[in-house]
Design a protein around this motif. Sequence first.
Motif, PDB file in Angstrom:
ATOM      1  N   LEU A   1       9.305  -3.257  10.933  1.00  0.00           N
ATOM      2  CA  LEU A   1      10.213  -4.397  11.070  1.00  0.00           C
ATOM      3  C   LEU A   1      10.277  -4.863  12.519  1.00  0.00           C
ATOM      4  CD1 LEU A   1      13.095  -3.457   8.606  1.00  0.00           C
ATOM      5  CD2 LEU A   1      11.328  -5.219   8.323  1.00  0.00           C
ATOM      6  N   GLU A   2      10.162  -3.931  13.465  1.00  0.00           N
ATOM      7  CA  GLU A   2      10.101  -4.305  14.876  1.00  0.00           C
ATOM      8  C   GLU A   2       8.879  -5.193  15.117  1.00  0.00           C
ATOM      9  OE1 GLU A   2       9.850  -2.151  19.250  1.00  0.00           O
ATOM     10  OE2 GLU A   2       8.689  -1.304  17.590  1.00  0.00           O
ATOM     11  N   ALA A   3       7.735  -4.797  14.596  1.00  0.00           N
ATOM     12  CA  ALA A   3       6.511  -5.583  14.770  1.00  0.00           C
ATOM     13  C   ALA A   3       6.671  -6.976  14.157  1.00  0.00           C
ATOM     14  CB  ALA A   3       5.320  -4.866  14.137  1.00  0.00           C
ATOM     15  N   ALA A   4       7.199  -7.054  12.940  1.00  0.00           N
ATOM     16  CA  ALA A   4       7.374  -8.342  12.269  1.00  0.00           C
ATOM     17  C   ALA A   4       8.260  -9.264  13.100  1.00  0.00           C
ATOM     18  CB  ALA A   4       7.962  -8.143  10.874  1.00  0.00           C
TER      19      ALA A   4
ATOM     20  N   ALA B   1       6.936  -9.536   4.730  1.00  0.00           N
ATOM     21  CA  ALA B   1       6.151  -9.303   3.514  1.00  0.00           C
ATOM     22  C   ALA B   1       4.659  -9.197   3.835  1.00  0.00           C
ATOM     23  CB  ALA B   1       6.391 -10.419   2.509  1.00  0.00           C
ATOM     24  N   ARG B   2       4.243  -9.728   4.996  1.00  0.00           N
ATOM     25  CA  ARG B   2       2.832  -9.675   5.405  1.00  0.00           C
ATOM     26  C   ARG B   2       2.521  -8.501   6.325  1.00  0.00           C
ATOM     27  NH1 ARG B   2       1.487 -14.202   8.665  1.00  0.00           N
ATOM     28  NH2 ARG B   2      -0.550 -13.217   8.724  1.00  0.00           N
ATOM     29  N   VAL B   3       3.552  -7.826   6.818  1.00  0.00           N
ATOM     30  CA  VAL B   3       3.350  -6.674   7.695  1.00  0.00           C
ATOM     31  C   VAL B   3       3.452  -5.419   6.830  1.00  0.00           C
ATOM     32  CG1 VAL B   3       4.160  -5.432   9.735  1.00  0.00           C
ATOM     33  CG2 VAL B   3       4.318  -7.940   9.652  1.00  0.00           C
ATOM     34  N   LEU B   4       2.416  -4.607   6.867  1.00  0.00           N
ATOM     35  CA  LEU B   4       2.333  -3.442   5.985  1.00  0.00           C
ATOM     36  C   LEU B   4       2.473  -2.149   6.773  1.00  0.00           C
ATOM     37  CD1 LEU B   4      -0.738  -4.632   3.872  1.00  0.00           C
ATOM     38  CD2 LEU B   4       1.689  -5.081   3.473  1.00  0.00           C
ATOM     39  N   LYS B   5       3.144  -1.182   6.150  1.00  0.00           N
ATOM     40  CA  LYS B   5       3.263   0.144   6.764  1.00  0.00           C
ATOM     41  C   LYS B   5       2.357   1.107   6.011  1.00  0.00           C
ATOM     42  CE  LYS B   5       7.662   0.790   4.333  1.00  0.00           C
ATOM     43  NZ  LYS B   5       9.099   0.990   4.544  1.00  0.00           N
TER      44      LYS B   5
ATOM     45  N   ILE C   1       0.019   1.983   1.242  1.00  0.00           N
ATOM     46  CA  ILE C   1       0.200   0.859   2.160  1.00  0.00           C
ATOM     47  C   ILE C   1       1.097  -0.154   1.466  1.00  0.00           C
ATOM     48  CG2 ILE C   1      -0.975  -0.908   3.524  1.00  0.00           C
ATOM     49  CD1 ILE C   1      -3.527   0.892   3.273  1.00  0.00           C
ATOM     50  N   VAL C   2       2.302  -0.332   2.017  1.00  0.00           N
ATOM     51  CA  VAL C   2       3.312  -1.198   1.394  1.00  0.00           C
ATOM     52  C   VAL C   2       3.945  -2.107   2.448  1.00  0.00           C
ATOM     53  CG1 VAL C   2       3.818   0.464  -0.446  1.00  0.00           C
ATOM     54  CG2 VAL C   2       5.146   0.518   1.658  1.00  0.00           C
ATOM     55  N   PRO C   3       4.552  -3.228   2.023  1.00  0.00           N
ATOM     56  CA  PRO C   3       5.224  -4.118   2.979  1.00  0.00           C
ATOM     57  C   PRO C   3       6.380  -3.414   3.678  1.00  0.00           C
ATOM     58  CG  PRO C   3       4.905  -5.226   0.871  1.00  0.00           C
ATOM     59  CD  PRO C   3       4.559  -3.784   0.659  1.00  0.00           C
ATOM     60  N   VAL C   4       6.564  -3.731   4.959  1.00  0.00           N
ATOM     61  CA  VAL C   4       7.653  -3.125   5.721  1.00  0.00           C
ATOM     62  C   VAL C   4       9.010  -3.617   5.240  1.00  0.00           C
ATOM     63  CG1 VAL C   4       6.201  -2.791   7.751  1.00  0.00           C
ATOM     64  CG2 VAL C   4       7.645  -4.834   7.600  1.00  0.00           C
ATOM     65  N   ALA C   5       9.028  -4.719   4.501  1.00  0.00           N
ATOM     66  CA  ALA C   5      10.284  -5.279   3.992  1.00  0.00           C
ATOM     67  C   ALA C   5      10.816  -4.482   2.810  1.00  0.00           C
ATOM     68  CB  ALA C   5      10.084  -6.734   3.592  1.00  0.00           C
ATOM     69  N   GLY C   6      10.081  -3.502   2.336  1.00  0.00           N
ATOM     70  CA  GLY C   6      10.515  -2.723   1.175  1.00  0.00           C
ATOM     71  C   GLY C   6      10.303  -1.244   1.387  1.00  0.00           C
ATOM     72  N   GLN C   7      10.189  -0.551   0.261  1.00  0.00           N
ATOM     73  CA  GLN C   7      10.016   0.897   0.276  1.00  0.00           C
ATOM     74  C   GLN C   7       8.859   1.292  -0.625  1.00  0.00           C
ATOM     75  OE1 GLN C   7      13.610   2.848  -0.915  1.00  0.00           O
ATOM     76  NE2 GLN C   7      14.843   1.876   0.656  1.00  0.00           N
TER      77      GLN C   7
ATOM     78  N   VAL D   1      -0.238   8.823  15.649  1.00  0.00           N
ATOM     79  CA  VAL D   1       1.166   9.222  15.718  1.00  0.00           C
ATOM     80  C   VAL D   1       1.988   8.373  14.746  1.00  0.00           C
ATOM     81  CG1 VAL D   1       1.049  10.026  18.108  1.00  0.00           C
ATOM     82  CG2 VAL D   1       1.727   7.677  17.635  1.00  0.00           C
ATOM     83  N   VAL D   2       3.064   8.942  14.234  1.00  0.00           N
ATOM     84  CA  VAL D   2       3.971   8.212  13.352  1.00  0.00           C
ATOM     85  C   VAL D   2       4.428   6.951  14.083  1.00  0.00           C
ATOM     86  CG1 VAL D   2       6.236   8.277  12.251  1.00  0.00           C
ATOM     87  CG2 VAL D   2       4.705  10.248  12.065  1.00  0.00           C
ATOM     88  N   GLY D   3       4.428   5.851  13.363  1.00  0.00           N
ATOM     89  CA  GLY D   3       4.748   4.561  13.964  1.00  0.00           C
ATOM     90  C   GLY D   3       3.510   3.841  14.443  1.00  0.00           C
ATOM     91  N   GLY D   4       2.392   4.543  14.455  1.00  0.00           N
ATOM     92  CA  GLY D   4       1.116   3.961  14.853  1.00  0.00           C
ATOM     93  C   GLY D   4       0.004   4.383  13.914  1.00  0.00           C
ATOM     94  N   ILE D   5       0.362   4.892  12.738  1.00  0.00           N
ATOM     95  CA  ILE D   5      -0.658   5.330  11.778  1.00  0.00           C
ATOM     96  C   ILE D   5      -1.305   4.109  11.150  1.00  0.00           C
ATOM     97  CG2 ILE D   5      -1.113   6.537   9.592  1.00  0.00           C
ATOM     98  CD1 ILE D   5       1.053   8.542  10.361  1.00  0.00           C
TER      99      ILE D   5
END
Length: 169
Positions: free
Chosen positions: A40-43, A51-55, A73-79, A109-113
């Motif tokens: 969400l920080e990146a978005a 919805a276009r930024v994926l984690k 791999i899912v959108p950062v806007a959800g879970q 690293v977590v947050g950069g995977i």
Amino acid sequence: MARRKGAGAGTPAIQALERTGTWHVLHAYEHDPAATSFGLEAAELLGVDPARVLKTLLAQTDRPAAHGLVVAIVPVAGQLDLKALAAAVGSKRATLADPALAERTTGYVVGGISPLGQKRALATVVDDSALQHDSVLVSGGRRGLDVELAPRDLVALTDATSAAVGRPD
């Protein structure tokens, strides 16, 4: 192929994209160490629809391959819907992998995977909502760096399947 120079060319994710000649655009931003949601920080900082930024998440399943690890791999806007992920890979259950195991397994690293350029190829599932967009953003292999690419290229490069594994918050 578009590319912003000096924004992280050394990460395995970017090297994988360049090796294959896949179209991509790098998006660097100043990561705040106090941020609790990296995606969400990146978005927000990049001005992109979440919805276009994926984690990229790692889950532990009862699959015998790769010690049961699966990339989701899912959108950062959800879970991530763990039951849906388990069903998508033919497993009875799934739980989020321990962060230390995720880091050791992927090399990030977590947050950069990043789903790209991981140390070991794992079964990967991309939420099918990603395929609705012309381009999506995923981690470029470090905090503060995302890479934009076509979702079909993401699926091809990770040898992923697509399934409804994400759910809105």
